[in-house]
Design a protein around this motif. Structure first.
Motif, mmCIF file in Angstrom:
data_model
loop_
_atom_site.group_PDB
_atom_site.id
_atom_site.type_symbol
_atom_site.label_atom_id
_atom_site.label_comp_id
_atom_site.label_asym_id
_atom_site.label_seq_id
_atom_site.Cartn_x
_atom_site.Cartn_y
_atom_site.Cartn_z
ATOM 1 N N SER A 1 0.837 -1.200 0.000
ATOM 2 C CA SER A 1 0.000 0.000 0.000
ATOM 3 C C SER A 1 0.869 1.247 0.000
ATOM 4 C CB SER A 1 -0.915 0.014 1.216
ATOM 5 O OG SER A 1 -0.160 0.226 2.382
ATOM 6 N N ARG A 2 0.309 2.305 -0.509
ATOM 7 C CA ARG A 2 0.969 3.605 -0.457
ATOM 8 C C ARG A 2 0.626 4.248 0.874
ATOM 9 N NH1 ARG A 2 2.900 5.014 -5.447
ATOM 10 N NH2 ARG A 2 1.999 3.854 -7.153
ATOM 11 N N ASN A 3 1.521 5.070 1.368
ATOM 12 C CA ASN A 3 1.227 5.819 2.586
ATOM 13 C C ASN A 3 0.162 6.859 2.280
ATOM 14 O OD1 ASN A 3 3.190 4.425 3.963
ATOM 15 N ND2 ASN A 3 4.774 5.905 3.491
ATOM 16 N N SER A 4 -0.732 7.056 3.212
ATOM 17 C CA SER A 4 -1.735 8.093 3.023
ATOM 18 C C SER A 4 -1.873 8.887 4.304
ATOM 19 C CB SER A 4 -3.078 7.487 2.633
ATOM 20 O OG SER A 4 -3.581 6.733 3.709
ATOM 21 N N LEU A 5 -2.324 10.103 4.160
ATOM 22 C CA LEU A 5 -2.511 10.963 5.317
ATOM 23 C C LEU A 5 -3.941 10.813 5.819
ATOM 24 C CD1 LEU A 5 -0.744 14.148 3.938
ATOM 25 C CD2 LEU A 5 0.186 12.446 5.516
ATOM 26 N N LEU A 6 -4.090 10.276 7.000
ATOM 27 C CA LEU A 6 -5.401 10.083 7.607
ATOM 28 C C LEU A 6 -5.412 10.717 8.982
ATOM 29 C CD1 LEU A 6 -5.886 6.282 6.838
ATOM 30 C CD2 LEU A 6 -6.970 8.176 5.647
ATOM 31 N N ASP A 7 -6.565 11.206 9.392
ATOM 32 C CA ASP A 7 -6.629 11.724 10.757
ATOM 33 C C ASP A 7 -6.596 10.545 11.728
ATOM 34 O OD1 ASP A 7 -9.274 10.712 11.168
ATOM 35 O OD2 ASP A 7 -10.095 12.490 10.193
ATOM 36 N N GLU A 8 -6.232 10.800 12.961
ATOM 37 C CA GLU A 8 -6.029 9.739 13.940
ATOM 38 C C GLU A 8 -7.279 8.905 14.204
ATOM 39 O OE1 GLU A 8 -3.862 10.698 17.482
ATOM 40 O OE2 GLU A 8 -2.763 12.263 16.422
ATOM 41 N N ARG A 9 -8.458 9.499 14.099
ATOM 42 C CA ARG A 9 -9.690 8.754 14.359
ATOM 43 C C ARG A 9 -9.898 7.639 13.353
ATOM 44 N NH1 ARG A 9 -12.515 14.293 14.447
ATOM 45 N NH2 ARG A 9 -12.208 13.818 12.270
ATOM 46 N N ARG A 10 -9.558 7.889 12.108
ATOM 47 C CA ARG A 10 -9.779 6.905 11.058
ATOM 48 C C ARG A 10 -8.590 5.983 10.844
ATOM 49 N NH1 ARG A 10 -10.739 10.218 6.129
ATOM 50 N NH2 ARG A 10 -10.370 8.210 5.182
ATOM 51 N N LEU A 11 -7.454 6.346 11.370
ATOM 52 C CA LEU A 11 -6.229 5.614 11.082
ATOM 53 C C LEU A 11 -6.325 4.137 11.450
ATOM 54 C CD1 LEU A 11 -3.406 5.745 9.990
ATOM 55 C CD2 LEU A 11 -2.603 6.408 12.241
ATOM 56 N N ARG A 12 -6.756 3.821 12.652
ATOM 57 C CA ARG A 12 -6.808 2.431 13.103
ATOM 58 C C ARG A 12 -7.765 1.610 12.236
ATOM 59 N NH1 ARG A 12 -7.275 1.954 19.119
ATOM 60 N NH2 ARG A 12 -5.085 2.422 18.887
ATOM 61 N N THR A 13 -8.938 2.120 11.946
ATOM 62 C CA THR A 13 -9.904 1.406 11.122
ATOM 63 C C THR A 13 -9.358 1.193 9.714
ATOM 64 O OG1 THR A 13 -11.711 2.375 12.373
ATOM 65 C CG2 THR A 13 -12.263 1.454 10.229
ATOM 66 N N GLU A 14 -8.752 2.218 9.155
ATOM 67 C CA GLU A 14 -8.200 2.111 7.799
ATOM 68 C C GLU A 14 -7.058 1.106 7.740
ATOM 69 O OE1 GLU A 14 -9.241 3.374 4.832
ATOM 70 O OE2 GLU A 14 -10.986 3.979 6.001
ATOM 71 N N ILE A 15 -6.237 1.071 8.764
ATOM 72 C CA ILE A 15 -5.122 0.119 8.787
ATOM 73 C C ILE A 15 -5.646 -1.308 8.798
ATOM 74 C CG2 ILE A 15 -3.243 -0.793 10.225
ATOM 75 C CD1 ILE A 15 -2.559 2.113 10.921
ATOM 76 N N VAL A 16 -6.671 -1.574 9.604
ATOM 77 C CA VAL A 16 -7.249 -2.920 9.669
ATOM 78 C C VAL A 16 -7.868 -3.294 8.326
ATOM 79 C CG1 VAL A 16 -9.050 -4.326 10.741
ATOM 80 C CG2 VAL A 16 -7.589 -2.879 12.160
ATOM 81 N N LYS A 17 -8.641 -2.382 7.731
ATOM 82 C CA LYS A 17 -9.264 -2.663 6.436
ATOM 83 C C LYS A 17 -8.209 -2.898 5.360
ATOM 84 C CE LYS A 17 -12.627 0.726 6.649
ATOM 85 N NZ LYS A 17 -13.562 1.627 5.960
#
Length: 157
Positions: A101-117
């Motif tokens: 995956s490419r690195n992306s800029l996510l806010d901290e609230r979404r980061l954990r969910t996005e990492i799991v997905k």
């Protein structure tokens, strides 16, 4: 077909054929992206550095990075790589594909969910691309096979 300095598959499993990552890269970099009129090289989906060869273990690892996370065409890109490489390396080598995956800029609230997905998505894509039966079944689908062939043999680049 492209000409490369690969040795065609033979029945001699003991042949001393070294594989060069640059040769592999030169052979696959012109594959067209399934959604864009650009090559995998032009979109930075693939690079020379993303190909690793271990001659002692007989392993080739190709890591490709789709342009966006959760790319719906990641499996098609992997199938294109697998089909193009099918007969161009010595038979004692095992080719593994890895979708990254490419690195992306996510806010901290979404980061954990996005990492799991993203981890689940990458796991599924990698499992499909490295399973011979799934690859064979996918290539029996005429629509999918046509898309793969268009990516491999397009002269529109």
């Amino acid at each position: 077909m492209d000409s490369v300095s690969f040795v065609a598959r033979t029945e001699d499993l003991h042949a001393d054929d070294a594989v060069d990552p640059l040769d592999i890269y030169d052979f696959v970099r012109d594959i067209r992206d399934p959604e864009h009129p650009y090559s995998l090289e032009q979109l930075s989906v693939l690079s020379e550095e993303s190909i690793t060869v271990d001659d002692k273990l007989g392993r080739i690892l190709i890591t490709f990075t789709p342009t966006i996370q959760h790319c719906s065409m990641a499996t098609v890109i992997g199938l294109c790589l697998r089909v193009k490489l099918k007969h161009c390396f010595p038979p004692h080598y095992k080719v593994s594909l890895l979708c990254a995956s490419r690195n992306s800029l996510l806010d901290e609230r979404r980061l954990r969910t996005e990492i799991v997905k993203l981890a689940l998505f990458i796991f599924i894509v990698n499992k499909q691309l490295n399973d011979k039966e799934r690859v064979a079944a996918a290539l029996e689908n005429p629509n999918l096979r046509q898309l793969v062939d268009e990516c491999l043999y397009s002269n529109e680049l």
